[in-house]
Design a protein around this motif. Structure first.
Motif, PDB file in Angstrom:
ATOM      1  N   THR A   1      15.284  59.662  41.274  1.00 36.46           N
ATOM      2  CA  THR A   1      16.608  59.587  40.636  1.00 36.46           C
ATOM      3  C   THR A   1      17.413  58.420  41.199  1.00 36.46           C
ATOM      4  O   THR A   1      18.605  58.312  40.951  1.00 36.46           O
ATOM      5  N   GLU A   2      16.758  57.545  41.941  1.00 39.11           N
ATOM      6  CA  GLU A   2      17.440  56.428  42.588  1.00 39.11           C
ATOM      7  C   GLU A   2      17.494  55.220  41.653  1.00 39.11           C
ATOM      8  O   GLU A   2      16.522  54.903  40.974  1.00 39.11           O
ATOM      9  N   ILE A   3      18.653  54.555  41.655  1.00 42.51           N
ATOM     10  CA  ILE A   3      18.850  53.358  40.837  1.00 42.51           C
ATOM     11  C   ILE A   3      19.433  52.237  41.694  1.00 42.51           C
ATOM     12  O   ILE A   3      19.938  52.484  42.781  1.00 42.51           O
ATOM     13  N   VAL A   4      19.362  51.014  41.201  1.00 35.43           N
ATOM     14  CA  VAL A   4      20.128  49.919  41.791  1.00 35.43           C
ATOM     15  C   VAL A   4      21.512  50.032  41.189  1.00 35.43           C
ATOM     16  O   VAL A   4      21.686  49.922  39.974  1.00 35.43           O
ATOM     17  N   GLY A   5      22.494  50.287  42.035  1.00 30.62           N
ATOM     18  CA  GLY A   5      23.842  50.555  41.549  1.00 30.62           C
ATOM     19  C   GLY A   5      24.756  49.351  41.534  1.00 30.62           C
ATOM     20  O   GLY A   5      25.791  49.360  40.876  1.00 30.62           O
ATOM     21  N   GLY A   6      24.403  48.310  42.281  1.00 31.20           N
ATOM     22  CA  GLY A   6      25.255  47.134  42.316  1.00 31.20           C
ATOM     23  C   GLY A   6      24.705  46.096  43.275  1.00 31.20           C
ATOM     24  O   GLY A   6      23.666  46.291  43.908  1.00 31.20           O
ATOM     25  N   PHE A   7      25.436  44.989  43.393  1.00 30.75           N
ATOM     26  CA  PHE A   7      25.015  43.898  44.262  1.00 30.75           C
ATOM     27  C   PHE A   7      26.227  43.158  44.793  1.00 30.75           C
ATOM     28  O   PHE A   7      27.311  43.221  44.220  1.00 30.75           O
ATOM     29  N   LEU A   8      26.025  42.472  45.896  1.00 25.56           N
ATOM     30  CA  LEU A   8      27.040  41.578  46.458  1.00 25.56           C
ATOM     31  C   LEU A   8      26.378  40.271  46.837  1.00 25.56           C
ATOM     32  O   LEU A   8      25.197  40.241  47.204  1.00 25.56           O
ATOM     33  N   LEU A   9      27.149  39.217  46.782  1.00 27.13           N
ATOM     34  CA  LEU A   9      26.759  37.937  47.345  1.00 27.13           C
ATOM     35  C   LEU A   9      27.572  37.796  48.623  1.00 27.13           C
ATOM     36  O   LEU A   9      28.796  37.924  48.604  1.00 27.13           O
TER      37      LEU A   9
ATOM     38  N   GLN B   1      37.339  49.669  48.028  1.00 25.05           N
ATOM     39  CA  GLN B   1      38.366  48.648  47.831  1.00 25.05           C
ATOM     40  C   GLN B   1      38.804  48.053  49.172  1.00 25.05           C
ATOM     41  O   GLN B   1      38.900  46.831  49.315  1.00 25.05           O
ATOM     42  N   GLN B   2      39.050  48.897  50.150  1.00 26.76           N
ATOM     43  CA  GLN B   2      39.485  48.413  51.465  1.00 26.76           C
ATOM     44  C   GLN B   2      38.393  47.585  52.136  1.00 26.76           C
ATOM     45  O   GLN B   2      38.665  46.528  52.716  1.00 26.76           O
ATOM     46  N   TRP B   3      37.165  48.056  52.045  1.00 28.27           N
ATOM     47  CA  TRP B   3      36.055  47.326  52.658  1.00 28.27           C
ATOM     48  C   TRP B   3      35.883  45.960  52.000  1.00 28.27           C
ATOM     49  O   TRP B   3      35.754  44.943  52.677  1.00 28.27           O
ATOM     50  N   MET B   4      35.897  45.947  50.665  1.00 29.87           N
ATOM     51  CA  MET B   4      35.740  44.687  49.927  1.00 29.87           C
ATOM     52  C   MET B   4      36.872  43.708  50.253  1.00 29.87           C
ATOM     53  O   MET B   4      36.621  42.528  50.504  1.00 29.87           O
ATOM     54  N   GLU B   5      38.111  44.183  50.227  1.00 28.20           N
ATOM     55  CA  GLU B   5      39.257  43.317  50.495  1.00 28.20           C
ATOM     56  C   GLU B   5      39.152  42.654  51.867  1.00 28.20           C
ATOM     57  O   GLU B   5      39.461  41.472  52.013  1.00 28.20           O
TER      58      GLU B   5
ATOM     59  N   THR C   1      31.387  36.715  48.377  1.00 25.97           N
ATOM     60  CA  THR C   1      31.684  35.652  47.418  1.00 25.97           C
ATOM     61  C   THR C   1      31.446  36.058  45.974  1.00 25.97           C
ATOM     62  O   THR C   1      31.723  35.294  45.066  1.00 25.97           O
ATOM     63  N   GLY C   2      30.936  37.263  45.766  1.00 28.35           N
ATOM     64  CA  GLY C   2      30.699  37.750  44.417  1.00 28.35           C
ATOM     65  C   GLY C   2      29.999  39.085  44.459  1.00 28.35           C
ATOM     66  O   GLY C   2      29.657  39.589  45.522  1.00 28.35           O
ATOM     67  N   GLY C   3      29.822  39.653  43.288  1.00 26.47           N
ATOM     68  CA  GLY C   3      29.119  40.915  43.186  1.00 26.47           C
ATOM     69  C   GLY C   3      29.784  41.841  42.202  1.00 26.47           C
ATOM     70  O   GLY C   3      30.862  41.545  41.686  1.00 26.47           O
ATOM     71  N   ASN C   4      29.121  42.974  41.964  1.00 23.92           N
ATOM     72  CA  ASN C   4      29.663  43.937  41.016  1.00 23.92           C
ATOM     73  C   ASN C   4      28.810  45.193  41.026  1.00 23.92           C
ATOM     74  O   ASN C   4      27.669  45.177  41.493  1.00 23.92           O
ATOM     75  N   SER C   5      29.377  46.248  40.473  1.00 19.72           N
ATOM     76  CA  SER C   5      28.571  47.430  40.196  1.00 19.72           C
ATOM     77  C   SER C   5      27.804  47.174  38.907  1.00 19.72           C
ATOM     78  O   SER C   5      28.123  46.253  38.163  1.00 19.72           O
ATOM     79  N   LEU C   6      26.790  47.976  38.661  1.00 16.05           N
ATOM     80  CA  LEU C   6      25.972  47.809  37.462  1.00 16.05           C
ATOM     81  C   LEU C   6      26.092  49.040  36.576  1.00 16.05           C
ATOM     82  O   LEU C   6      26.245  50.162  37.071  1.00 16.05           O
ATOM     83  N   THR C   7      26.005  48.838  35.280  1.00 14.54           N
ATOM     84  CA  THR C   7      26.042  49.963  34.348  1.00 14.54           C
ATOM     85  C   THR C   7      24.705  50.699  34.390  1.00 14.54           C
ATOM     86  O   THR C   7      23.736  50.229  34.991  1.00 14.54           O
ATOM     87  N   LEU C   8      24.658  51.828  33.742  1.00 14.05           N
ATOM     88  CA  LEU C   8      23.418  52.609  33.655  1.00 14.05           C
ATOM     89  C   LEU C   8      22.630  52.279  32.396  1.00 14.05           C
ATOM     90  O   LEU C   8      21.678  52.972  32.064  1.00 14.05           O
TER      91      LEU C   8
ATOM     92  N   ASN D   1      23.421  32.282  52.781  1.00 13.85           N
ATOM     93  CA  ASN D   1      23.718  33.136  51.630  1.00 13.85           C
ATOM     94  C   ASN D   1      22.781  34.337  51.612  1.00 13.85           C
ATOM     95  O   ASN D   1      21.578  34.193  51.800  1.00 13.85           O
ATOM     96  N   PHE D   2      23.374  35.505  51.331  1.00 12.11           N
ATOM     97  CA  PHE D   2      22.603  36.740  51.283  1.00 12.11           C
ATOM     98  C   PHE D   2      22.930  37.514  50.019  1.00 12.11           C
ATOM     99  O   PHE D   2      24.065  37.483  49.535  1.00 12.11           O
ATOM    100  N   LEU D   3      21.916  38.181  49.515  1.00 14.95           N
ATOM    101  CA  LEU D   3      22.077  39.108  48.398  1.00 14.95           C
ATOM    102  C   LEU D   3      21.967  40.512  48.972  1.00 14.95           C
ATOM    103  O   LEU D   3      21.046  40.810  49.734  1.00 14.95           O
ATOM    104  N   VAL D   4      22.922  41.358  48.623  1.00 14.61           N
ATOM    105  CA  VAL D   4      22.890  42.753  49.037  1.00 14.61           C
ATOM    106  C   VAL D   4      22.666  43.596  47.790  1.00 14.61           C
ATOM    107  O   VAL D   4      23.437  43.503  46.828  1.00 14.61           O
ATOM    108  N   LEU D   5      21.599  44.381  47.790  1.00 16.93           N
ATOM    109  CA  LEU D   5      21.316  45.309  46.693  1.00 16.93           C
ATOM    110  C   LEU D   5      21.666  46.711  47.159  1.00 16.93           C
ATOM    111  O   LEU D   5      21.235  47.135  48.234  1.00 16.93           O
ATOM    112  N   PHE D   6      22.452  47.403  46.366  1.00 14.98           N
ATOM    113  CA  PHE D   6      22.825  48.770  46.690  1.00 14.98           C
ATOM    114  C   PHE D   6      21.994  49.719  45.850  1.00 14.98           C
ATOM    115  O   PHE D   6      22.010  49.657  44.622  1.00 14.98           O
TER     116      PHE D   6
END
Length: 110
Positions: free
Chosen positions: A72-80, A31-35, A44-51, A3-8
């Motif tokens: 000006t860099e933020i964590v914008g989302g994550f994937l499992l 969308q194409q990449w995720m699909e 197996t999971g993940g989402n974008s994050l609000t500001l 299992n890996f966590l990806v932080l964007f």
């Protein structure tokens, strides 16, 4: 499979100007990449994050209305992500669209 966590991490979208066409193309690429990787059972999971968020710091648990920025860099989302190795996980993530708008990713096993 491991299992890996990806932080964007990416530039704060409120500071960058993109055309409607660029945004639509970027969303379609995601969308194409995720699909593809969902169908393969790799994502197996993940989402974008609000500001909007809160930061909690210090021994007294001080709470402030903010999110973590580096410049000006933020964590914008994550994937499992599921992969056989860190190298495979990194290879999968190397093809994602986060790089189109100046973002980058960090992959870590959990």
């Amino acid at each position: 499979m491991k299992n890996f966590l990806v932080l964007f991490r990416e530039p704060d979208g409120r500071n960058d100007v993109h055309t409607d066409v660029e945004i639509t193309n970027h969303q379609q690429a995601w969308q194409q990449w995720m699909e593809k990787y969902i169908a393969e059972g790799k994502i197996t999971g993940g989402n974008s994050l609000t500001l909007h968020g809160k930061i909690i710091k210090g021994p007294d648990g001080h709470i402030s209305d903010s999110i973590h920025y580096v410049g000006t860099e933020i964590v914008g989302g994550f994937l499992l992500l599921k992969a056989d190795s860190l190298d495979e996980a990194a290879h999968i993530v190397s093809s994602c669209p986060v790089y189109q708008f100046g973002g980058y990713a960090e992959v870590r096993e959990y």
